[in-house]
Motif scaffolding. Structure first.
Motif, short mmCIF file in Angstrom:
data_model
loop_
_atom_site.label_atom_id
_atom_site.label_comp_id
_atom_site.label_asym_id
_atom_site.label_seq_id
_atom_site.Cartn_x
_atom_site.Cartn_y
_atom_site.Cartn_z
N ALA A 346 33.84 38.31 33.86
CA ALA A 346 32.90 39.17 33.51
C ALA A 346 31.98 39.93 34.39
O ALA A 346 31.48 41.02 34.28
N MET A 347 31.76 39.16 35.58
CA MET A 347 31.12 39.59 36.62
C MET A 347 31.97 41.08 37.38
O MET A 347 31.32 42.12 37.52
N SER A 348 33.41 40.79 37.38
CA SER A 348 34.12 41.96 37.84
C SER A 348 33.99 43.17 37.16
O SER A 348 34.15 44.51 37.47
N TYR A 349 34.16 42.62 35.55
CA TYR A 349 34.18 43.57 34.52
C TYR A 349 32.82 44.50 34.59
O TYR A 349 32.73 45.68 34.54
N VAL A 378 31.65 20.83 45.14
CA VAL A 378 31.32 21.60 45.99
C VAL A 378 32.44 22.39 46.80
O VAL A 378 33.34 21.58 47.24
N GLY A 379 32.40 23.42 46.85
CA GLY A 379 33.63 24.17 47.21
C GLY A 379 34.59 24.85 46.12
O GLY A 379 35.59 25.67 46.39
N THR A 380 34.16 24.56 44.88
CA THR A 380 34.95 25.18 43.87
C THR A 380 34.60 26.77 43.60
O THR A 380 33.25 26.88 43.78
N VAL A 381 35.34 27.50 43.74
CA VAL A 381 35.30 29.04 44.02
C VAL A 381 36.07 29.67 42.91
O VAL A 381 37.43 29.74 42.78
N TRP A 382 35.82 30.80 42.12
CA TRP A 382 36.64 31.55 41.27
C TRP A 382 36.30 33.01 41.70
O TRP A 382 35.19 33.36 42.07
N ILE A 383 37.37 33.55 41.85
CA ILE A 383 37.28 34.94 42.47
C ILE A 383 38.03 35.96 41.39
O ILE A 383 39.37 35.73 41.20
N SER A 384 37.54 37.00 41.12
CA SER A 384 38.25 37.97 40.27
C SER A 384 38.20 39.30 40.91
O SER A 384 37.07 39.89 41.51
N ALA A 385 39.31 39.92 40.98
CA ALA A 385 39.53 41.46 41.72
C ALA A 385 40.01 42.11 40.67
O ALA A 385 40.99 41.51 39.97
N ARG A 386 39.41 43.29 40.51
CA ARG A 386 39.92 44.20 39.17
C ARG A 386 39.89 45.43 39.92
O ARG A 386 39.29 45.85 40.48
N LEU A 387 41.13 46.23 39.28
CA LEU A 387 41.08 47.65 39.44
C LEU A 387 40.70 48.53 38.19
O LEU A 387 40.70 48.18 37.01
N ARG A 388 39.96 49.49 38.47
CA ARG A 388 39.59 50.34 37.60
C ARG A 388 40.47 50.71 36.49
O ARG A 388 40.23 50.72 35.18
N GLU A 389 41.83 50.96 36.74
CA GLU A 389 42.78 51.04 35.70
C GLU A 389 42.71 49.79 34.74
O GLU A 389 43.55 49.94 33.71
N ALA A 391 43.86 46.34 35.92
CA ALA A 391 44.75 44.94 36.24
C ALA A 391 43.42 44.27 36.91
O ALA A 391 42.73 44.61 37.44
N GLU A 392 43.69 42.80 36.53
CA GLU A 392 42.91 41.93 37.27
C GLU A 392 43.47 40.83 37.80
O GLU A 392 44.77 40.19 37.10
N LEU A 393 43.06 40.28 38.78
CA LEU A 393 43.62 38.60 39.35
C LEU A 393 42.68 37.93 39.32
O LEU A 393 41.55 38.26 39.77
N CYS A 394 42.78 36.58 38.62
CA CYS A 394 41.63 35.70 38.65
C CYS A 394 42.16 34.49 39.22
O CYS A 394 43.08 33.94 38.38
N CYS A 420 45.87 41.52 47.74
CA CYS A 420 46.88 40.96 47.08
C CYS A 420 47.03 42.02 45.68
O CYS A 420 48.07 42.30 45.18
N LEU A 421 45.81 42.21 45.08
CA LEU A 421 45.76 43.23 43.97
C LEU A 421 46.28 44.36 44.18
O LEU A 421 47.05 45.04 43.54
N LEU A 422 45.69 45.05 45.34
CA LEU A 422 46.22 46.44 45.70
C LEU A 422 47.50 46.81 46.10
O LEU A 422 48.38 47.46 45.94
N ARG A 423 48.03 45.51 46.60
CA ARG A 423 49.58 45.43 47.04
C ARG A 423 50.69 44.79 46.09
O ARG A 423 51.72 44.81 46.28
#
Lengths: 431, 431
Positions: A346-349, A378-389, A391-394, A420-423
């Motif tokens: 939801a943050m990347s969106y 501690v150390g738990t991390v979620w990352i979302s990378a998203r393209l305008r078009e 596509a999303e990696l989470c 990763c997402l861009l490639r």
């Protein structure tokens, strides 16, 4: 003239150094230059302004190394001992150099000042040494052969020392060395590795060397070695050895183990790699940061020219900021928590709804020391990378270390996720 | 146990140092500290990772000085030689320390990782030496008496070395020196100074000492000394001397010169001071960052517990982000430029419209290396600090230095501006 032994000793003279008043940057500058000229530094010594200590060190240095570089002690005051100590240790007289004195007189005249008589000592050079002109300050340097060694004296201020070394000393070293630079050095293969602990890299290096040495094109025993260095966002390493093939095979072994995104050729930063990729593609990026608290934006904007690819970031530290700035639904936060794939997504969106960038990256996690639980340590991390078009990696990461390390490693993971997402790669390659 | 000879030798081990890959800051830190502890450095040597050179240098150092401090070479890799070389030179065995291993296991377990077997060597210490716990990284240090000398081994990363030295080694040195801590050394007065160049601080310290020594309650000759240390966001100093009154008078002199906001008692960070003030007042803060690019948010969230006072930040790097996220009017940007009091003020105004905080701070400036002009050179920075109730301070700074320094110094100025505003002071006190 015999060839110079391929080693250097550095002597930095000055009580302001040994008392920690001034930071010594000469060892770094000269160490790097002399290494690439083929005269690696075997000892670098800081000394107070004490003639007896200085003389003993200089004597030992001249016996030990092909090149001895003295820095500092060339000023006009009574602390400045380099001329006297070099003359004494080498058994030479100090000779007054009228042309140096003329130059000093000219510099003072040009600035409308009277030259103090104490400056006269700056025009003295040990007999048989040659002058190194100072184009920035008043103190000239000097150099000469002493037995099998080359002895060079340079002024202390970096702004005077560095151009003098590069312009005047490098040609002397190349000429005196009697060969083209780099001829005798053997090759090197520099690399960088991300999201890999130092001990794991070391283990892989050792196992890789065994594999290469046992292989069909085995290099000579002892032909492969390496140095590693841990930096904030990466480990850099240099593979060394007599033959290029062995270095390449070891590099290929490492890349097979850590994958092409985590192991790169050259000294590279994850932020710099994303910067370059975005620039090549004419793309821009924005960030939505929670646990990294501005670190992603800071690391990208550390680089000059980052405005070309960076739009901005939303540091949504409080949940209220996630809702008001990024439009993360309160229900999502309540149901799944701030550290969850739903919130990261939801943050990347929300980010891409307000930022006009092609790529958006969101990071949410538990940096500690507080806030961890059995389910989400501690150390738990979620990352979302998203393209305008669209596509999303989470992805989830469990990042080891204390607060600083969790934050830094999360930032590195976020840069690599964007790559990763861009490639179009699978984020499983991130280990 | 005999009293230690009053001199030190430093040995910094690492090919990354002699090859100039890494800048050595230990000599400065340790030189300053050891001098003020009464063990001035008579030699400081950098060495590559070569056991023979290292052994010879260590032998010479132990013969020459009361205190020998070794830095680096305590990691888990095959480059890391300090344990082995100290054991060999002192004729001791390496002894496995179960409690160190337990600590390492615990650190890895807490982060859910497997500990590599190569790390086992980090749990070995030369016989008769004592462990120095590492609260930041994995490598413990160690110390012991060797003949008439004290030998101390510390990890290479400054973030691990410096707290270990200050917390654990200083008391050992004071005890081993054959006197109660502070007895011969006199008491100490630690302080921090912000936005003051090092040379100006040194000048003020010297002039201040002259004023104090010439005053009616003059301390004994030589009774006042100091050590200074330059950190990212401040200079910290320690005033030392036989009598508290002299230290206090010198501190008062400095505070008269730099003002109570820029000169503080204790080792304090500007971000930490704002954090404390906000916490005391139950207030929260948000940032709107342009040239600092997330650094303000990063520095505040470096501190555990910052979520108590920090809502979030908008990193509006591109002008489009200033408009869309902060509502800075396009006309303001077009007419006055992104680096102007009008834009800074509009940024903090827009920030407080979206952030639910009592205080908002906006920074816009030219960090360089590009973007400067005759009218607005690199280092031009405008900061606006604003209260929800309406009060605003907006001020111009011309910050010296390169890109990194401009960014860091702007962040420090921004924290102090927020403090100024909350305390109702005139920002002219910031110099």
């Amino acid at each position: 003239v015999s060839e110079l032994p391929r080693s250097s000793v550095l002597l930095a003279v000055g009580t302001e150094l040994t008392e920690g008043v001034v930071l010594n940057t000469h060892f770094r500058f000269l160490g790097s230059e002399l290494k690439s000229l083929g005269f690696p530094v075997v000892r670098a010594v800081q000394l107070p302004d004490e003639p007896a200590l200085f003389g003993a060190e200089l004597r030992a240095a001249l016996a030990a190394a092909g090149v001895v570089v003295i820095t500092g002690g060339l000023g006009p005051t009574s602390d400045d001992l380099t001329r006297e100590v070099v003359a004494q240790v080498t058994g030479r007289k100090l000779v007054f150099q009228p042309q140096v004195w003329e130059t000093l007189l000219g510099m003072y005249a040009a600035s409308g000042r009277q030259i103090p008589q104490t400056n006269r000592k700056q025009a003295q050079i040990p007999e048989g040494f040659r002058i190194l002109q100072n184009v920035v300050g008043t103190a000239p340097g000097f150099w000469g052969r002493v037995g099998a060694s080359l002895c060079v004296a340079l002024p202390g201020p970096p702004a005077e020392l560095e151009p003098m070394f590069l312009r005047l000393v490098v040609p002397v070293l190349e000429a005196q060395a009697g060969q083209a630079p780099g001829e005798q050095l053997g090759g090197e293969l520099p690399g960088s590795v991300f999201m890999v602990p130092e001990s794991l890299l070391e283990e892989a290096l050792q196992q890789g060397r065994q594999a290469v040495v046992a292989g069909p094109s085995a290099p000579a025993e002892g032909g492969l070695s390496w140095g590693t260095r841990v930096a904030e966002d990466r480990i850099t390493f240099t593979l060394r050895g007599a033959e290029a093939q062995g270095r390449e095979e070891l590099f290929a072994y490492l890349q097979g183990r850590f994958g092409p995104l985590r192991l790169r050729r050259g000294d590279l930063r994850p932020s710099g790699l994303l910067f370059e990729l975005l620039r090549q593609r004419g793309e821009t990026v924005s960030f939505a940061e929670s646990c990294t608290g501005g670190l992603l934006a800071k690391m990208l904007t550390d680089m000059p020219g980052s405005s070309e690819v960076f739009w901005g970031a939303v540091v949504a530290y409080a949940n209220a900021a996630k809702t008001s700035l990024l439009g993360v639904p309160e229900a999502t936060l309540a149901e799944h928590g701030a550290v969850s794939p739903q919130t990261a997504s939801a943050m990347s969106y929300g980010l891409l709804r307000c930022a006009g960038t092609g790529v958006g990256v969101a990071v949410t996690g538990i940096a500690g020391p507080e806030g961890g639980s059995a389910e989400k340590p501690v150390g738990t991390v979620w990352i979302s990378a998203r393209l305008r078009e669209g596509a999303e990696l989470c992805r989830h990461f469990l990042v080891p270390g204390g607060r600083d390390q969790v934050r830094r490693r999360s930032a590195v993971a976020a840069f690599l996720m964007a790559e990763c997402l861009l490639r179009g790669q699978d984020p499983a390659v991130l280990g």
